[in-house]
Design a protein around this motif. Structure first.
Motif, mmCIF file in Angstrom:
data_model
loop_
_atom_site.group_PDB
_atom_site.id
_atom_site.type_symbol
_atom_site.label_atom_id
_atom_site.label_comp_id
_atom_site.label_asym_id
_atom_site.label_seq_id
_atom_site.Cartn_x
_atom_site.Cartn_y
_atom_site.Cartn_z
ATOM 1 N N ARG A 107 6.269 -96.069 32.189
ATOM 2 C CA ARG A 107 5.720 -95.158 33.186
ATOM 3 C C ARG A 107 6.233 -95.438 34.594
ATOM 4 O O ARG A 107 5.776 -94.793 35.546
ATOM 5 C CB ARG A 107 4.178 -95.232 33.147
ATOM 6 N N LEU A 108 7.175 -96.342 34.738
ATOM 7 C CA LEU A 108 7.667 -96.696 36.070
ATOM 8 C C LEU A 108 8.409 -95.552 36.739
ATOM 9 O O LEU A 108 8.277 -95.324 37.934
ATOM 10 C CB LEU A 108 8.597 -97.910 35.995
ATOM 11 N N MET A 109 9.243 -94.836 35.988
ATOM 12 C CA MET A 109 10.184 -93.908 36.595
ATOM 13 C C MET A 109 9.904 -92.453 36.262
ATOM 14 O O MET A 109 10.641 -91.589 36.657
ATOM 15 C CB MET A 109 11.602 -94.258 36.110
ATOM 16 N N VAL A 110 8.873 -92.169 35.529
ATOM 17 C CA VAL A 110 8.646 -90.818 35.034
ATOM 18 C C VAL A 110 8.479 -89.821 36.164
ATOM 19 O O VAL A 110 7.641 -89.996 37.043
ATOM 20 C CB VAL A 110 7.392 -90.782 34.140
ATOM 21 N N ALA A 117 11.645 -94.275 43.336
ATOM 22 C CA ALA A 117 11.828 -94.719 41.961
ATOM 23 C C ALA A 117 10.616 -95.359 41.317
ATOM 24 O O ALA A 117 10.445 -95.258 40.118
ATOM 25 C CB ALA A 117 12.990 -95.706 41.897
ATOM 26 N N ILE A 118 9.787 -96.036 42.063
ATOM 27 C CA ILE A 118 8.802 -96.908 41.437
ATOM 28 C C ILE A 118 7.384 -96.385 41.615
ATOM 29 O O ILE A 118 6.917 -96.205 42.741
ATOM 30 C CB ILE A 118 8.894 -98.334 42.011
ATOM 31 N N TYR A 119 6.709 -96.174 40.507
ATOM 32 C CA TYR A 119 5.289 -95.840 40.547
ATOM 33 C C TYR A 119 4.521 -97.154 40.679
ATOM 34 O O TYR A 119 4.597 -98.020 39.803
ATOM 35 C CB TYR A 119 4.869 -95.099 39.279
ATOM 36 N N ARG A 120 3.764 -97.301 41.750
ATOM 37 C CA ARG A 120 3.119 -98.586 42.052
ATOM 38 C C ARG A 120 1.790 -98.729 41.292
ATOM 39 O O ARG A 120 0.716 -98.826 41.887
ATOM 40 C CB ARG A 120 2.912 -98.718 43.557
ATOM 41 N N PHE A 121 1.895 -98.758 39.965
ATOM 42 C CA PHE A 121 0.704 -98.878 39.127
ATOM 43 C C PHE A 121 -0.066 -100.159 39.409
ATOM 44 O O PHE A 121 -1.273 -100.242 39.180
ATOM 45 C CB PHE A 121 1.103 -98.848 37.641
ATOM 46 N N HIS A 122 0.638 -101.206 39.890
ATOM 47 C CA HIS A 122 0.003 -102.509 40.101
ATOM 48 C C HIS A 122 -0.838 -102.559 41.380
ATOM 49 O O HIS A 122 -1.563 -103.531 41.597
ATOM 50 C CB HIS A 122 1.068 -103.603 40.155
#
Length: 284
Positions: A107-110, A117-122
């Motif tokens: 799910r990082l780049m979707v 580029a980066i989904y900051r899920f953290h």
């Protein structure tokens, strides 16, 4: 979503036979990460960005640690400083750490172009807003194998339980990418992603820029310009930043600003043609 304290939640999850996992923003919590790396066996942690298209950012990316000691001083210190927005906690099935890591790697780049580029899920703020805005039926695809999550939502600790923890494919148009973000947070995330993009893809030019300007101040100025021009699409931002890096003295030519009555798209297309002409790639 319910409210509790992390220690209480951890005890409850352990009592249900689950494993505990810390999702840590190691870019801003490097000291904590290093302590945990020294005290954790190899199978008890993973770097999320490894084995992905952003593997070169692995050292600054999030790490996941299994927690088996509720008295760990480093972790308790994190609980005492939630305002640092260091990450969040998840409970998972036994042996599911690699599954959780794969879930977020997928799910990082979707749906996000290179510049974003980066989904900051953290980031616990990102997690909090996703849980708040996503419909209940979308939680399983978002949380994946996480049975329950515990996070700081800005004012208090919160817990969200996954109604159907499992492995799920990434949707074609994930709902979590449409969750509204506070303007300030959105700009912070955009600037952080732009910084990583230039550092990774245009390293030499970006390092040379740093010899003359504070990169973060320069980036903030360029992004403010992009916002004023309505150039917030990924290809517009990428074009603006790269051309700004190439510009003499890092200052754009006087022909760049929008003309009266010019729409953002007309403005962008005019400047692209102008740059191509200067570079002898096309007519003016």
């Amino acid at each position: 979503m319910t409210h509790t304290q992390p220690h209480q939640w951890m005890v409850e999850q352990l009592g249900l036979g689950r494993s505990l996992c810390l999702i840590l923003d190691s870019e801003n919590e490097r000291e904590v990460r290093q302590v945990l790396l020294k005290t954790s066996s190899f199978e008890h942690y993973q770097s999320v960005y490894r084995e992905t298209t952003v593997a070169d950012l692995a050292d600054a990316g999030p790490f996941m640690f299994l927690i088996d000691n509720l008295r760990n001083k480093s972790i308790n210190d994190l609980f005492n400083a939630p305002q640092r927005n260091w990450g969040w906690l998840a409970s998972i099935g036994k042996g599911d750490l690699p599954v959780l890591v794969r879930h977020w790697r997928d799910r990082l780049m979707v749906g996000i172009r290179p510049l974003q580029a980066i989904y900051r899920f953290h980031d616990n703020r990102v997690m909090s807003r996703a849980i708040e805005h996503l419909p209940q039926q979308a939680h399983p695809e978002y949380l994946g194998p996480a049975v329950s999550v515990c996070y700081w939502q800005g004012q208090r600790w919160a817990v969200a339980n996954n109604p159907a923890p499992a492995q799920y494919p990434v949707p074609d148009d994930p709902l979590w990418l449409h969750v509204p973000a506070p303007e300030l947070q959105w700009m912070d995330i955009l600037q952080a992603n732009a910084h990583r993009y230039l550092l990774t893809k245009h390293t030499l030019a970006y390092v040379q820029l740093a010899e003359h300007h504070d990169p973060q101040v320069w980036l903030g100025t360029q992004l403010a310009l992009a916002r004023a021009w309505g150039w917030l699409a990924p290809e517009h931002l990428e074009f603006l930043l790269i051309q700004s890096l190439k510009a003499p003295g890092y200052s754009l030519a006087t022909q760049w600003p929008a003309r009266t009555g010019e729409s953002p798209m007309e403005h962008f297309e005019r400047v692209v043609q102008m740059v191509k002409f200067w570079q002898e790639e096309g007519p003016l």
